[in-house]
Design a protein around this motif. Structure first.
Motif, PDB file in Angstrom:
ATOM      1  N   LYS A  73       0.974  44.485  13.123  1.00  0.00           N
ATOM      2  CA  LYS A  73       2.437  44.641  13.066  1.00  0.00           C
ATOM      3  C   LYS A  73       3.002  44.425  11.661  1.00  0.00           C
ATOM      4  O   LYS A  73       3.945  43.641  11.466  1.00  0.00           O
ATOM      5  CB  LYS A  73       3.121  43.698  14.052  1.00  0.00           C
ATOM      6  CG  LYS A  73       2.827  44.002  15.494  1.00  0.00           C
ATOM      7  CD  LYS A  73       3.715  45.099  15.971  1.00  0.00           C
ATOM      8  CE  LYS A  73       3.714  45.127  17.492  1.00  0.00           C
ATOM      9  NZ  LYS A  73       4.661  46.034  18.007  1.00  0.00           N
ATOM     10  N   PRO A  74       2.458  45.132  10.660  1.00  0.00           N
ATOM     11  CA  PRO A  74       3.049  45.036   9.327  1.00  0.00           C
ATOM     12  C   PRO A  74       4.449  45.639   9.329  1.00  0.00           C
ATOM     13  O   PRO A  74       4.796  46.429  10.214  1.00  0.00           O
ATOM     14  CB  PRO A  74       2.096  45.858   8.457  1.00  0.00           C
ATOM     15  CG  PRO A  74       1.485  46.835   9.405  1.00  0.00           C
ATOM     16  CD  PRO A  74       1.385  46.117  10.722  1.00  0.00           C
ATOM     17  N   THR A  75       5.242  45.273   8.336  1.00  0.00           N
ATOM     18  CA  THR A  75       6.601  45.781   8.216  1.00  0.00           C
ATOM     19  C   THR A  75       6.722  46.598   6.941  1.00  0.00           C
ATOM     20  O   THR A  75       6.471  46.093   5.846  1.00  0.00           O
ATOM     21  CB  THR A  75       7.616  44.619   8.172  1.00  0.00           C
ATOM     22  OG1 THR A  75       7.438  43.830   9.361  1.00  0.00           O
ATOM     23  CG2 THR A  75       9.034  45.131   8.106  1.00  0.00           C
ATOM     24  N   ASP A  99       4.895  44.171   4.277  1.00  0.00           N
ATOM     25  CA  ASP A  99       4.571  42.770   4.515  1.00  0.00           C
ATOM     26  C   ASP A  99       3.642  42.703   5.704  1.00  0.00           C
ATOM     27  O   ASP A  99       3.960  43.234   6.780  1.00  0.00           O
ATOM     28  CB  ASP A  99       5.849  41.957   4.768  1.00  0.00           C
ATOM     29  CG  ASP A  99       6.692  41.838   3.511  1.00  0.00           C
ATOM     30  OD1 ASP A  99       6.130  41.466   2.457  1.00  0.00           O
ATOM     31  OD2 ASP A  99       7.898  42.127   3.581  1.00  0.00           O
ATOM     32  N   THR A 100       2.476  42.072   5.501  1.00  0.00           N
ATOM     33  CA  THR A 100       1.472  41.991   6.545  1.00  0.00           C
ATOM     34  C   THR A 100       0.723  40.671   6.419  1.00  0.00           C
ATOM     35  O   THR A 100       1.129  39.786   5.669  1.00  0.00           O
ATOM     36  CB  THR A 100       0.512  43.208   6.483  1.00  0.00           C
ATOM     37  OG1 THR A 100      -0.321  43.212   7.641  1.00  0.00           O
ATOM     38  CG2 THR A 100      -0.323  43.218   5.217  1.00  0.00           C
ATOM     39  N   THR A 101      -0.352  40.559   7.157  1.00  0.00           N
ATOM     40  CA  THR A 101      -1.185  39.361   7.123  1.00  0.00           C
ATOM     41  C   THR A 101      -2.573  39.764   6.635  1.00  0.00           C
ATOM     42  O   THR A 101      -3.144  40.749   7.111  1.00  0.00           O
ATOM     43  CB  THR A 101      -1.299  38.760   8.539  1.00  0.00           C
ATOM     44  OG1 THR A 101       0.023  38.509   9.020  1.00  0.00           O
ATOM     45  CG2 THR A 101      -2.081  37.464   8.519  1.00  0.00           C
ATOM     46  N   GLY A 102      -3.103  39.003   5.688  1.00  0.00           N
ATOM     47  CA  GLY A 102      -4.424  39.280   5.149  1.00  0.00           C
ATOM     48  C   GLY A 102      -5.521  38.816   6.095  1.00  0.00           C
ATOM     49  O   GLY A 102      -5.256  38.164   7.113  1.00  0.00           O
ATOM     50  N   PRO A 103      -6.777  39.125   5.767  1.00  0.00           N
ATOM     51  CA  PRO A 103      -7.908  38.734   6.602  1.00  0.00           C
ATOM     52  C   PRO A 103      -8.019  37.221   6.804  1.00  0.00           C
ATOM     53  O   PRO A 103      -8.551  36.756   7.804  1.00  0.00           O
ATOM     54  CB  PRO A 103      -9.130  39.258   5.836  1.00  0.00           C
ATOM     55  CG  PRO A 103      -8.609  40.261   4.880  1.00  0.00           C
ATOM     56  CD  PRO A 103      -7.177  39.911   4.610  1.00  0.00           C
ATOM     57  N   ASP A 104      -7.462  36.458   5.852  1.00  0.00           N
ATOM     58  CA  ASP A 104      -7.504  34.998   5.949  1.00  0.00           C
ATOM     59  C   ASP A 104      -6.315  34.428   6.720  1.00  0.00           C
ATOM     60  O   ASP A 104      -6.155  33.215   6.830  1.00  0.00           O
ATOM     61  CB  ASP A 104      -7.557  34.391   4.548  1.00  0.00           C
ATOM     62  CG  ASP A 104      -6.370  34.785   3.683  1.00  0.00           C
ATOM     63  OD1 ASP A 104      -5.483  35.539   4.164  1.00  0.00           O
ATOM     64  OD2 ASP A 104      -6.321  34.350   2.519  1.00  0.00           O
TER      65      ASP A 104
END
Length: 142
Positions: A73-75, A99-104
């Motif tokens: 769910k990146p924006t 804006d998203t979340t990285g693998p960590d």
């Protein structure tokens, strides 16, 4: 995502990015932000190339990348910088941030510019032919 959640007219079964650059950009953003990789892939011609992953992908590989990437769910925010239409082809320049979340699990911001080529198909709909984002920062640039 249902068609009623779009702020512009949009048919998820027969997507049309239209020749109107502002509407095209809004549809692209809303479908991307839906998190539905399969729906997002419908904005592309079967033989379209997307370089979003950092390498040119088409067909099943492109679909799998979209499904995996959008599942987080990146924006997306995007602003058109220029647009040219010649017959059945449109060339569009965009500045974007994602804006998203990285693998960590940490927040990541991807920013850059994108060159898009859209093509009008026989039934009059406009779909993505080439999507070439170039990230200045973030996962793809690293």
């Amino acid at each position: 995502m249902s068609a009623t959640s779009f702020t512009v007219p949009f048919d998820p079964e027969r997507p049309d990015l239209t020749s109107d650059t502002d509407i095209q950009n809004e549809i692209f953003i809303q479908v991307f932000n839906s998190g539905d990789g399969e729906l997002f892939n419908r904005l592309y011609l079967d033989d379209s190339i997307s370089n979003f992953s950092g390498e040119p992908l088409t067909g099943a590989a492109r679909l799998e990348f979209f499904k995996d990437f959008l599942a987080a769910k990146p924006t997306l925010k995007a602003q058109v910088t220029h647009s040219y239409v010649a017959g059945d082809v449109a060339l569009i320049g965009v500045e974007y941030s994602i804006d998203t979340t990285g693998p960590d699990g940490e927040p990541v911001r991807l920013e850059g510019v994108c060159t898009d080529v859209l093509r009008r198909i026989e039934d009059g709909r406009w779909l993505m032919a080439i999507d070439r984002p170039v990230a200045a920062s973030g996962l793809v640039a690293d």
